[in-house]
Design an enzyme around this catalytic site. Structure first.
Site, PDB file in Angstrom:
ATOM      1  N   GLN A  75      22.016  27.326  18.311  1.00 58.64           N
ATOM      2  CA  GLN A  75      21.494  28.207  19.417  1.00 58.64           C
ATOM      3  C   GLN A  75      22.607  27.994  20.345  1.00 58.64           C
ATOM      4  O   GLN A  75      23.571  27.237  20.584  1.00 58.64           O
ATOM      5  CB  GLN A  75      20.374  27.918  20.004  1.00 58.64           C
ATOM      6  CG  GLN A  75      19.129  27.805  19.271  1.00 58.64           C
ATOM      7  CD  GLN A  75      18.787  29.305  18.679  1.00 58.64           C
ATOM      8  OE1 GLN A  75      19.397  30.187  18.810  1.00 58.64           O
ATOM      9  NE2 GLN A  75      17.340  29.726  18.661  1.00 58.64           N
ATOM     10  N   SER A  76      23.111  29.235  20.989  1.00 54.17           N
ATOM     11  CA  SER A  76      24.133  29.551  22.029  1.00 54.17           C
ATOM     12  C   SER A  76      23.974  28.894  23.215  1.00 54.17           C
ATOM     13  O   SER A  76      24.676  28.340  23.969  1.00 54.17           O
ATOM     14  CB  SER A  76      24.315  31.030  22.089  1.00 54.17           C
ATOM     15  OG  SER A  76      24.611  31.796  20.988  1.00 54.17           O
ATOM     16  N   THR A  77      22.766  28.864  23.769  1.00 56.38           N
ATOM     17  CA  THR A  77      22.618  28.159  24.993  1.00 56.38           C
ATOM     18  C   THR A  77      21.337  27.274  24.986  1.00 56.38           C
ATOM     19  O   THR A  77      20.367  27.368  24.172  1.00 56.38           O
ATOM     20  CB  THR A  77      22.325  29.227  26.097  1.00 56.38           C
ATOM     21  OG1 THR A  77      21.224  30.059  25.749  1.00 56.38           O
ATOM     22  CG2 THR A  77      23.478  30.124  26.189  1.00 56.38           C
TER      23      THR A  77
END
Length: 726
Positions: A75-77
């Site tokens: 997941q990016s963040t």
């Protein structure tokens, strides 16, 4: 059928009913005797039965199943990790797809160490790096990702993964199907998906950046504010309402304007023991003010920040990706900033003063050879440090110091930029002792009418400095008093029976009272000490010396740095040209100019040359005195040798030989004086008799050295000695 597997799907194109947990996903290299493809169950599925397309079945080979299957989860963040949980579940569910394809659960490796990391680069993605390593070693038969964007967000990393998978015969699986990188069509499709993923990220970034720039051009984009500013309830920038913070920042700019150097400002704060505010930007104490010692690095950051001049700016730095994927930020010139709005909010200084501060810092930059750079006044006796300009090439001249005997330091002005850059000869080399002396005389002539006014300004400046430091220390006492009163109110409001809370609040109150007492003692001690110093030293001595500026200038207690600061109030620069004489073109602040001509500097041997006046005196005394007698006479008259020593016979002898003076012996012989042998032959007696007559005074003697050597006067034709000899 050497594998002993029963067929469940024939080449008719219609799959038969699966029995039990058998899943009809088989390798296409197993065929029947008629050449039609018959598909056999590779391994019972441990998850739900899934109807995979036939082209998917044909890509999974036995060689793939012998290796591991990697499920990459990202997941990016961190916000997405906690909020977008459904996406994370879908990524973990890909393991069931691998089980359905025939991989045992023990051979499925889940890589989820990159949760919360962006896929724009591989710099910080340890999990992806591990995945690439395992694939390149040929240990992976299948790489699984929910979509291309989970594995990579740029074509470079995605293409590198496809290339390595093709070389090691590794399959790639996403939510829509399975792909073989060795197949042209699959490879083309994977590359297109990678391109679309990068385009998607670019579009998202463009939209976000467009909104950010639109808001920044209006000056409404909220950015981190430096210490001394805050946002109000309407998100407008205002000056920090804390009076102590305001006074401290204003004092900082006043001291810099007075001293002209960031490091000198830091020294002034340290000398007065004044702490500087710093707003904490992260952690549990975010937003609070912390008081600490001012550093030179922080001073430079404050001076270069246009926020303190009331300007809103955005885009002063540019980000650039390095070859290893890390991000590097670089500063850009002001004309390349994306946004710069002057007078956007309240300020501590005017924009003109901000520009002047930047100009002074550029002049102070020792590492750059710029014609406008003067450098701040520093230690060392050279008065024109930073003000001397070479009259031949126009460059700023540097200074050197030659250390002589007895601690004497002689300044030298040197233009060596061409030597440093191109290994050419130095442009000019000018000894500076005579130049500094001439400049001192010029300053004394120029400043005398303004002496009293300068003295009063200096005294007022000292008083202002004391009042500013005293005000800040007083505010520190007020802050400690407020905190003590706040602790007292908390203690008074607590329920007395709640001893657990009451004891804690009482201890806090006592601690605040101790801090208040310490602040009061510190304030009173410094106030008394500074007041006495101002009254006994600054007021009396400054006023006394200011009445006579030459006395102030020549006073040995006046620091050389202060003399340089005085010169900078009068002189803009001095251009030096060395020829037969030294020519100085002095340019004053008001535009006036004056030219000085000085004799050429002495050569090395001339510094040790004897004063011509002393040589004349020695020449006169040689007619009647020996060398020791001459040395005694010179000492009695107060003369010193070229090296500053007292005269003796050896020094007088050296002066005679160095200046080719006629010796005393030669002078006596020229006047007809005779030696003892000559007198003995003339009188017909022995040399011993002549010397005995000389000591008795019978014959007049003339000593010519300090070892009893002497010459004799001719006895004369009518002398009784001549008659005796006859």
């Amino acid at each position: 059928m050497d594998r002993g597997l029963s067929p469940v799907h024939t080449g008719t194109g219609k799959p038969t009913e699966a029995i039990g947990n058998t899943v009809p996903y088989l390798s296409s290299n197993i065929r029947n005797d008629k050449g039609h493809g018959e598909y056999y169950p590779i391994q019972p599925a441990r998850g739900p039965i899934m109807n995979m397309p036939q082209q998917v079945k044909q890509k999974v080979m036995a060689s793939h199943l012998k290796r591991q299957a990697y499920c990459y989860v990202r997941q990016s963040t961190l916000k997405q990790v906690f909020e977008n949980t459904e996406s994370t579940k879908r990524q973990y569910a890909l393991r069931d797809r691998a089980v359905a394809l025939g991989w045992p659960m023990v051979q499925i490796v889940t890589v989820d160490s990159d949760l919360g990391e962006t896929a724009t680069s591989v710099a910080d993605r340890q999990g992806f790096q591990k995945l690439m390593t395992e694939v390149s070693l040929g240990r992976v038969g299948l790489v699984m990702g929910l979509e291309v964007s989970r594995l990579a967000r740029n074509n470079a990393d995605w293409a590198r993964l496809i290339e390595i998978c093709a070389l090691t015969d590794t399959l790639i699986l996403d939510e829509e199907g399975i792909y073989d990188p060795t197949d042209f069509n699959d490879r083309l499709l994977l590359n297109m998906k990678g391109t679309f993923s990068e385009v998607e990220l670019h579009v998202l970034r463009s939209r976000l950046r467009g909104g950010i720039l639109s808001k920044a051009r209006r000056g409404e984009l909220k950015t981190r504010l430096p210490t001394g500013f805050i946002y109000d309830h309407n998100d407008k920038i205002i000056i920090d309402p804390d009076k102590q913070v305001q006074q401290c920042i204003r004092l900082f700019f006043d001291i810099f304007q007075r001293t002209g150097a960031a490091f000198a400002t830091v020294k002034a704060f340290a000398k007065d023991d004044v702490k500087f505010p710093c707003r904490i930007q992260s952690g549990p104490d975010k937003g609070k003010i912390k008081w600490q010692r001012l550093t030179s690095g922080r001073a430079l950051v404050i001076l270069k920040n246009p926020r303190y001049a009331g300007a809103y700016y955005y885009g002063a730095r540019r980000a650039r990706k390095n070859i290893d994927g890390s991000i590097m930020y670089r500063k850009v010139p002001r004309d390349e900033w994306l946004v710069l709005i002057k007078d956007a909010h309240p300020a501590y200084i005017a924009w003109e003063q901000y520009e002047e501060n930047l100009r002074r810092m550029r002049q102070n930059a020792v590492a750059y050879n710029i014609i406008d750079r003067k450098t701040p006044p520093r230690e060392g006796p050279c008065l024109l440090q930073g003000l001397a300009i070479c009259g031949k090439c126009g460059q700023r001249m540097t200074i050197r110091y030659k250390y002589q005997k007895k601690g004497r330091v002689d300044p030298v002005y040197l233009c060596q930029r061409h030597r440093i850059e191109r290994w050419e000869n130095s442009c000019q080399y000018i000894p500076g002792a005579s130049i500094d002396e001439a400049i001192s005389k010029l300053v004394l002539e120029s400043v005398t009418p303004l002496t009293l006014e300068v003295a009063l300004q200096v005294q007022k400046e000292l008083e202002d400095r004391f009042n500013e430091a005293d005000k800040l220390r007083k505010q520190q006492v007020e802050r400690a008093e407020y905190e003590a009163n706040l602790a007292r109110r908390r203690f008074m409001q607590v329920d007395p029976e709640n001893r657990l809370v009451a004891d804690t609040l009482e201890a806090e109150w006592n601690e605040k009272l101790r801090q208040l007492q310490d602040a009061n003692d510190y304030y009173e001690t410094h106030r008394q000490k500074e007041s006495e110093k101002l009254k006994k030293v600054q007021q009396k001595e400054v006023v006394k010396l200011a009445r006579d500026f030459p006395k102030l200038w020549k006073n040995p207690r006046t620091p050389i740095r202060e003399k340089k600061r005085m010169i900078r109030f009068l002189i803009e620069d001095v251009t030096m040209i060395r020829g037969e004489n030294i020519t100085l073109h002095v340019r004053f602040k008001g535009g006036a100019k004056k030219t000085l001509t000085l004799p050429p500097p002495l050569q090395g041997w001339q510094y040790n040359a004897t004063n011509p006046k002393i040589v004349e005196i020695v020449d006169e005394l040689l007619a009647d005195h020996t060398y020791s007698e001459i040395a005694t006479i010179l000492d009695n008259r107060g003369y010193k040798s070229a090296q500053g020593h007292r005269f003796d016979r050896r020094i007088v002898t050296g002066i005679i030989h160095a200046n080719k003076l006629k010796t005393r012996y030669a002078r006596l012989r020229a006047t007809g004086k005779l030696t003892a042998e000559e007198v003995a032959r003339l009188l017909g007696v022995t040399v011993a008799t002549v010397r005995r007559w000389g000591k008795a005074g019978t014959i007049k003697t003339y000593p010519y050295n300090d070892r009893n050597g002497c010459l004799y006067e001719h006895p004369g034709v009518n002398s009784p000695l001549m008659k005796k000899s006859v």
